[in-house]
Design a protein around this motif. Structure first.
Motif, PDB file in Angstrom:
ATOM      1  N   ARG A 110      43.281  33.682  48.070  1.00  0.00           N
ATOM      2  CA  ARG A 110      42.090  32.880  48.345  1.00  0.00           C
ATOM      3  C   ARG A 110      40.850  33.542  47.747  1.00  0.00           C
ATOM      4  NH1 ARG A 110      45.797  32.020  52.225  1.00  0.00           N
ATOM      5  NH2 ARG A 110      46.056  29.847  52.887  1.00  0.00           N
ATOM      6  N   PHE A 111      40.115  32.757  46.987  1.00  0.00           N
ATOM      7  CA  PHE A 111      38.937  33.255  46.295  1.00  0.00           C
ATOM      8  C   PHE A 111      37.683  32.717  46.975  1.00  0.00           C
ATOM      9  CE2 PHE A 111      42.421  33.331  43.389  1.00  0.00           C
ATOM     10  CZ  PHE A 111      42.224  34.450  42.589  1.00  0.00           C
ATOM     11  N   PRO A 112      36.894  33.589  47.634  1.00  0.00           N
ATOM     12  CA  PRO A 112      35.651  33.110  48.251  1.00  0.00           C
ATOM     13  C   PRO A 112      34.649  32.731  47.176  1.00  0.00           C
ATOM     14  CG  PRO A 112      35.796  35.503  48.399  1.00  0.00           C
ATOM     15  CD  PRO A 112      37.100  35.034  47.831  1.00  0.00           C
ATOM     16  N   ARG A 113      34.053  31.554  47.327  1.00  0.00           N
ATOM     17  CA  ARG A 113      33.129  31.057  46.302  1.00  0.00           C
ATOM     18  C   ARG A 113      31.681  31.050  46.762  1.00  0.00           C
ATOM     19  NH1 ARG A 113      35.362  32.383  42.496  1.00  0.00           N
ATOM     20  NH2 ARG A 113      34.029  31.102  41.202  1.00  0.00           N
ATOM     21  N   THR A 114      31.377  31.550  47.950  1.00  0.00           N
ATOM     22  CA  THR A 114      30.010  31.479  48.445  1.00  0.00           C
ATOM     23  C   THR A 114      29.516  32.832  48.931  1.00  0.00           C
ATOM     24  OG1 THR A 114      30.959  30.757  50.556  1.00  0.00           O
ATOM     25  CG2 THR A 114      30.088  29.053  49.107  1.00  0.00           C
ATOM     26  N   ASP A 115      30.019  33.925  48.357  1.00  0.00           N
ATOM     27  CA  ASP A 115      29.556  35.239  48.775  1.00  0.00           C
ATOM     28  C   ASP A 115      28.147  35.489  48.238  1.00  0.00           C
ATOM     29  OD1 ASP A 115      31.155  35.473  46.199  1.00  0.00           O
ATOM     30  OD2 ASP A 115      30.012  37.338  46.176  1.00  0.00           O
ATOM     31  N   ARG A 116      27.429  36.416  48.871  1.00  0.00           N
ATOM     32  CA  ARG A 116      26.016  36.603  48.535  1.00  0.00           C
ATOM     33  C   ARG A 116      25.815  37.226  47.165  1.00  0.00           C
ATOM     34  NH1 ARG A 116      23.970  41.806  49.821  1.00  0.00           N
ATOM     35  NH2 ARG A 116      25.524  43.246  50.661  1.00  0.00           N
ATOM     36  N   PHE A 117      26.855  37.817  46.597  1.00  0.00           N
ATOM     37  CA  PHE A 117      26.729  38.405  45.276  1.00  0.00           C
ATOM     38  C   PHE A 117      27.011  37.400  44.170  1.00  0.00           C
ATOM     39  CE2 PHE A 117      28.054  41.915  48.099  1.00  0.00           C
ATOM     40  CZ  PHE A 117      26.947  42.729  47.966  1.00  0.00           C
ATOM     41  N   SER A 118      27.412  36.188  44.535  1.00  0.00           N
ATOM     42  CA  SER A 118      27.803  35.178  43.553  1.00  0.00           C
ATOM     43  C   SER A 118      28.844  35.759  42.616  1.00  0.00           C
ATOM     44  CB  SER A 118      26.588  34.690  42.743  1.00  0.00           C
ATOM     45  OG  SER A 118      26.910  33.552  41.999  1.00  0.00           O
ATOM     46  N   GLY A 119      29.742  36.540  43.177  1.00  0.00           N
ATOM     47  CA  GLY A 119      30.739  37.216  42.356  1.00  0.00           C
ATOM     48  C   GLY A 119      31.785  36.256  41.862  1.00  0.00           C
ATOM     49  N   ALA A 120      31.797  35.992  40.582  1.00  0.00           N
ATOM     50  CA  ALA A 120      32.727  35.009  40.030  1.00  0.00           C
ATOM     51  C   ALA A 120      33.977  35.659  39.483  1.00  0.00           C
ATOM     52  CB  ALA A 120      32.039  34.220  38.914  1.00  0.00           C
ATOM     53  N   GLY A 121      34.179  36.963  39.732  1.00  0.00           N
ATOM     54  CA  GLY A 121      35.310  37.661  39.152  1.00  0.00           C
ATOM     55  C   GLY A 121      36.627  37.330  39.807  1.00  0.00           C
ATOM     56  N   VAL A 122      37.549  38.276  39.804  1.00  0.00           N
ATOM     57  CA  VAL A 122      38.901  38.016  40.271  1.00  0.00           C
ATOM     58  C   VAL A 122      39.160  38.513  41.684  1.00  0.00           C
ATOM     59  CG1 VAL A 122      39.883  37.941  37.961  1.00  0.00           C
ATOM     60  CG2 VAL A 122      39.710  40.135  39.152  1.00  0.00           C
ATOM     61  N   GLY A 123      38.135  39.020  42.383  1.00  0.00           N
ATOM     62  CA  GLY A 123      38.346  39.421  43.765  1.00  0.00           C
ATOM     63  C   GLY A 123      38.888  38.245  44.576  1.00  0.00           C
ATOM     64  N   PRO A 124      39.829  38.487  45.501  1.00  0.00           N
ATOM     65  CA  PRO A 124      40.241  39.756  46.091  1.00  0.00           C
ATOM     66  C   PRO A 124      41.384  40.458  45.356  1.00  0.00           C
ATOM     67  CG  PRO A 124      41.304  37.971  47.245  1.00  0.00           C
ATOM     68  CD  PRO A 124      40.476  37.348  46.151  1.00  0.00           C
ATOM     69  N   LEU A 125      41.711  40.039  44.141  1.00  0.00           N
ATOM     70  CA  LEU A 125      42.800  40.671  43.401  1.00  0.00           C
ATOM     71  C   LEU A 125      42.348  42.014  42.841  1.00  0.00           C
ATOM     72  CD1 LEU A 125      43.966  37.541  41.378  1.00  0.00           C
ATOM     73  CD2 LEU A 125      44.963  38.426  43.488  1.00  0.00           C
ATOM     74  N   HIS A 126      43.328  42.828  42.457  1.00  0.00           N
ATOM     75  CA  HIS A 126      43.024  44.092  41.795  1.00  0.00           C
ATOM     76  C   HIS A 126      42.686  43.821  40.326  1.00  0.00           C
ATOM     77  CE1 HIS A 126      44.353  46.397  45.259  1.00  0.00           C
ATOM     78  NE2 HIS A 126      45.481  45.706  45.274  1.00  0.00           N
ATOM     79  N   THR A 127      41.710  44.546  39.806  1.00  0.00           N
ATOM     80  CA  THR A 127      41.346  44.412  38.398  1.00  0.00           C
ATOM     81  C   THR A 127      42.229  45.331  37.568  1.00  0.00           C
ATOM     82  OG1 THR A 127      39.051  43.882  38.945  1.00  0.00           O
ATOM     83  CG2 THR A 127      39.495  44.658  36.708  1.00  0.00           C
TER      84      THR A 127
END
Length: 242
Positions: A77-94
């Motif tokens: 599950r990819f959160p799309r409304t976090d305060r950092f607007s992080g569009a990366g691959v979290g919560p997966l490992h990079t």
């Protein structure tokens, strides 16, 4: 009402014990010929019924072995409304991070409202779970924004896009996302170890500053492994005394 095709009827009878758990992941289904005899249909009908369940992701076909109840894939599950607007691959490992300079053209130039051939930083990140690639995130931003500073994707790979752009005086004030499904493209396919053309979940996200797009990205992942989580704040209606 038109009569239901026989293969749809048969697929429903096979689907029920799978969804109820009566048939567990890994259980082998009867052969096409045995199913045809059991349900008094032709082998063509049983073949279409099994193919329908394969397309739904409930059954897998193993060449030379038959049809088996598919083990449900892990869902990320990819959160799309976090305060950092992080569009990366979290919560997966990079597992992979690559930055290159490209020339914008076609759809990318239109997304960033750039002239054809304008230089952009292209950042590609691959997200893995238990060592297996699950999603790939590709982002593009005009090199003119951060080139020659310490805030480019090359110089500040750990910083988020909001932090990097704020460091050069570009404040992101709006984010727009479009979610859809499209065929997997060759560069993404190589990162995900999948054949090109497979239908994939795609999130197109664009960051804006004062009406100008300053970064855009594609998050691409398997439709049966990736979920998007949106948390939306609601304004409570004002209560009025009757």
């Amino acid at each position: 009402m038109e009569p239901q095709p026989r293969y749809v009827w048969m697929a429903e009878l096979l689907r029920r014990p799978i969804l109820s758990g009566e048939l567990a992941p890994g259980d082998r289904l009867p052969s096409r010929s045995r199913l045809a005899r059991a349900y008094d249909v032709s082998e063509q009908v049983s073949r279409h019924a099994l193919r329908l369940l394969v397309n739904e992701g409930l059954v897998e076909a193993r060449p030379g072995a038959g049809y088996f109840v598919r083990t449900p894939p892990d869902v990320h599950r990819f959160p799309r409304t976090d305060r950092f607007s992080g569009a990366g691959v979290g919560p997966l490992h990079t597992s992979e991070y690559d930055v290159a300079t490209e020339r914008a053209s076609g759809g990318l130039a239109r997304r960033l409202v750039l002239q054809e051939g304008a230089a952009v930083f292209r950042t590609r990140t691959v997200g893995t779970a238990e060592g297996e690639p699950v999603a790939v995130h590709t982002a593009w931003e005009p090199t003119a924004l951060t080139r020659g500073t310490l805030r480019s994707p090359v110089d500040a790979p750990e910083a988020g896009v909001l932090e990097r752009l704020a460091g050069v005086g570009v404040g992101v004030d709006r984010v727009v996302e479009e979610v859809g499904v499209r065929p997997l493209r060759a560069p993404e396919a190589a990162s995900l170890r999948l054949p090109p053309g497979r239908p994939m979940l795609v999130v197109e996200r664009t960051h804006y500053s004062q009406g100008r797009p300053v970064e855009t990205s594609d998050l691409v992942g398997s439709v049966d492994q990736c979920r998007l989580v949106y948390r939306l704040g609601l304004t409570r209606p004002r209560w009025r005394r009757p």
